[in-house]
Write an enzyme that holds these catalytic residues in place. Structure first.
Site, PDB file in Angstrom:
ATOM      1  N   ASP A   8     -20.275 -20.066  11.626  1.00  0.00           N
ATOM      2  CA  ASP A   8     -21.566 -19.436  11.847  1.00  0.00           C
ATOM      3  C   ASP A   8     -21.853 -18.576  10.612  1.00  0.00           C
ATOM      4  O   ASP A   8     -20.937 -18.276   9.830  1.00  0.00           O
ATOM      5  CB  ASP A   8     -21.493 -18.574  13.112  1.00  0.00           C
ATOM      6  CG  ASP A   8     -22.703 -17.695  13.289  1.00  0.00           C
ATOM      7  OD1 ASP A   8     -23.821 -18.232  13.307  1.00  0.00           O
ATOM      8  OD2 ASP A   8     -22.535 -16.462  13.374  1.00  0.00           O
ATOM      9  N   ASP A  10     -24.674 -15.499  10.211  1.00  0.00           N
ATOM     10  CA  ASP A  10     -24.939 -14.077  10.447  1.00  0.00           C
ATOM     11  C   ASP A  10     -23.875 -13.463  11.342  1.00  0.00           C
ATOM     12  O   ASP A  10     -23.590 -13.960  12.432  1.00  0.00           O
ATOM     13  CB  ASP A  10     -26.319 -13.889  11.091  1.00  0.00           C
ATOM     14  CG  ASP A  10     -27.428 -14.396  10.186  1.00  0.00           C
ATOM     15  OD1 ASP A  10     -27.500 -13.942   9.042  1.00  0.00           O
ATOM     16  OD2 ASP A  10     -28.219 -15.253  10.639  1.00  0.00           O
ATOM     17  N   SER A  43     -25.450 -22.889  12.324  1.00  0.00           N
ATOM     18  CA  SER A  43     -26.222 -21.656  12.522  1.00  0.00           C
ATOM     19  C   SER A  43     -27.475 -21.920  13.342  1.00  0.00           C
ATOM     20  O   SER A  43     -27.935 -23.055  13.462  1.00  0.00           O
ATOM     21  CB  SER A  43     -26.611 -21.089  11.143  1.00  0.00           C
ATOM     22  OG  SER A  43     -27.508 -20.017  11.259  1.00  0.00           O
ATOM     23  N   GLY A  44     -28.030 -20.847  13.869  1.00  0.00           N
ATOM     24  CA  GLY A  44     -29.326 -20.934  14.525  1.00  0.00           C
ATOM     25  C   GLY A  44     -30.473 -20.895  13.535  1.00  0.00           C
ATOM     26  O   GLY A  44     -31.631 -21.063  13.913  1.00  0.00           O
ATOM     27  N   LYS A 193     -24.554 -26.055  19.005  1.00  0.00           N
ATOM     28  CA  LYS A 193     -23.723 -26.256  17.815  1.00  0.00           C
ATOM     29  C   LYS A 193     -22.490 -27.090  18.176  1.00  0.00           C
ATOM     30  O   LYS A 193     -22.078 -27.983  17.427  1.00  0.00           O
ATOM     31  CB  LYS A 193     -23.269 -24.911  17.251  1.00  0.00           C
ATOM     32  CG  LYS A 193     -24.370 -23.998  16.769  1.00  0.00           C
ATOM     33  CD  LYS A 193     -23.763 -22.687  16.254  1.00  0.00           C
ATOM     34  CE  LYS A 193     -24.788 -21.649  15.924  1.00  0.00           C
ATOM     35  NZ  LYS A 193     -24.177 -20.404  15.385  1.00  0.00           N
ATOM     36  N   ASP A 216     -19.421 -15.324  16.275  1.00  0.00           N
ATOM     37  CA  ASP A 216     -19.458 -13.947  16.770  1.00  0.00           C
ATOM     38  C   ASP A 216     -20.413 -13.743  17.945  1.00  0.00           C
ATOM     39  O   ASP A 216     -20.337 -12.738  18.635  1.00  0.00           O
ATOM     40  CB  ASP A 216     -19.867 -12.988  15.645  1.00  0.00           C
ATOM     41  CG  ASP A 216     -21.355 -13.084  15.319  1.00  0.00           C
ATOM     42  OD1 ASP A 216     -21.831 -14.198  15.007  1.00  0.00           O
ATOM     43  OD2 ASP A 216     -22.040 -12.056  15.382  1.00  0.00           O
ATOM     44  N   ASN A 219     -24.240 -17.928  21.116  1.00  0.00           N
ATOM     45  CA  ASN A 219     -24.616 -19.294  20.750  1.00  0.00           C
ATOM     46  C   ASN A 219     -23.519 -20.005  19.965  1.00  0.00           C
ATOM     47  O   ASN A 219     -23.689 -21.161  19.567  1.00  0.00           O
ATOM     48  CB  ASN A 219     -25.936 -19.314  19.965  1.00  0.00           C
ATOM     49  CG  ASN A 219     -25.859 -18.530  18.663  1.00  0.00           C
ATOM     50  OD1 ASN A 219     -25.009 -17.669  18.464  1.00  0.00           O
ATOM     51  ND2 ASN A 219     -26.768 -18.829  17.756  1.00  0.00           N
TER      52      ASN A 219
END
Length: 265
Positions: A8, A10, A43-44, A193, A216, A219
């Site tokens: 991931d 962020d 990632s989103g 994901k 973290d 998601n």
């Protein structure tokens, strides 16, 4: 033996200055390339934003963006899933209703979209994660670009309440997931994901426990659940800490890079 790594961005790979130790990563990435280890950014966020972090190596990486809706390999789109246009209209009507009055980004494949009338603060938030961003007078004027996700930024203390309300209102049609710090993503049910990574691993002939995954926020839970080599960052949500098998140091201490160095030894 680790044959693939999924990170991931962020709160995980990136520090609080929205960057990472680039020389240190270059050394690690070179070592991974020598060993044939695949590197997946999951990632989103928007693909165009994600690849900007890796100007030297983007063509050697795989990117899963928009929480699993889009997968890019060799800088080409190889997999996509999007909302039906009728449902997009229904979601937009709900979000823009005066009783809700929620600012949001409609995330397409070619670009993301925000209203010209949105607050400047929200537009600044949108620009951080969406390098391709168009402002519209009305969402009725949006291009014929399939919508893969909606992104909201709300008061932190209202995050779970709003996400629960969305999931109740659109039960079975959408999944609202929190990704930390007041962010809510409205995604297609079953599109995660983890699901996108599973498809890649099957294509590559890699077993789930040959994957190292780092995250973290909530998601990230599906991808962390795939493997015994799953790492929650030090400041992760309680749910992520419960899902991951191991814990990595803080993202502000290059926690992902620390663990990768140990795994590559």
């Amino acid at each position: 033996m680790i044959k693939a790594v999924a990170v991931d961005m962020d709160g995980t790979f990136l520090n609080s200055q929205n960057d990472y130790d680039r020389p240190r990563f270059e050394r690690i990435f070179s070592h991974m390339q020598e060993k044939g280890i695949r590197f997946i950014v999951a990632s989103g966020n928007q693909y165009y934003q994600l690849k900007s972090f890796f100007p030297e190596n983007a063509d050697q990486m795989t990117f899963i963006s928009e929480n699993g809706a889009l997968t890019f390999k060799d800088q080409e789109l190889v997999q996509e899933q999007h909302f039906a246009p009728e449902l997009v209209d229904k979601i937009i009507d709900f979000l823009t209703d005066e009783s809700n009055d929620l600012e949001f980004i409609a995330c397409g494949i070619k670009s993301s979209y925000v209203l010209k009338s949105a607050s400047e603060q929200f537009k600044q938030f949108a620009r951080i994660y969406n390098y391709e961003l168009a402002e519209l007078a009305s969402f009725a004027e949006r291009p014929t670009d399939p919508i893969v996700k909606f992104a909201l930024d709300v008061a932190v203390e209202k995050t779970n309440q709003i996400a629960d309300h969305l999931n109740e209102t659109f039960a079975g049609e959408i999944t609202a997931v929190t990704s930390g710090h007041g962010s809510i993503d409205i995604i297609i049910p079953g599109v995660t994901k983890g699901r996108a990574i599973e498809a890649l691993l099957a294509e590559w002939g890699i077993e789930p426990n040959e994957l190292a995954a780092f995250g973290d926020a909530n998601n990230d839970r599906e991808m962390l659940a795939l493997t015994e080599h799953s790492y929650a960052m030090k400041e992760s949500s309680p749910e992520v800490l419960a899902t991951a098998k191991k814990q990595a140091p803080s993202n502000n201490d290059s926690g992902v890079l620390q663990v990768l160095e140990e795994l590559l030894q």
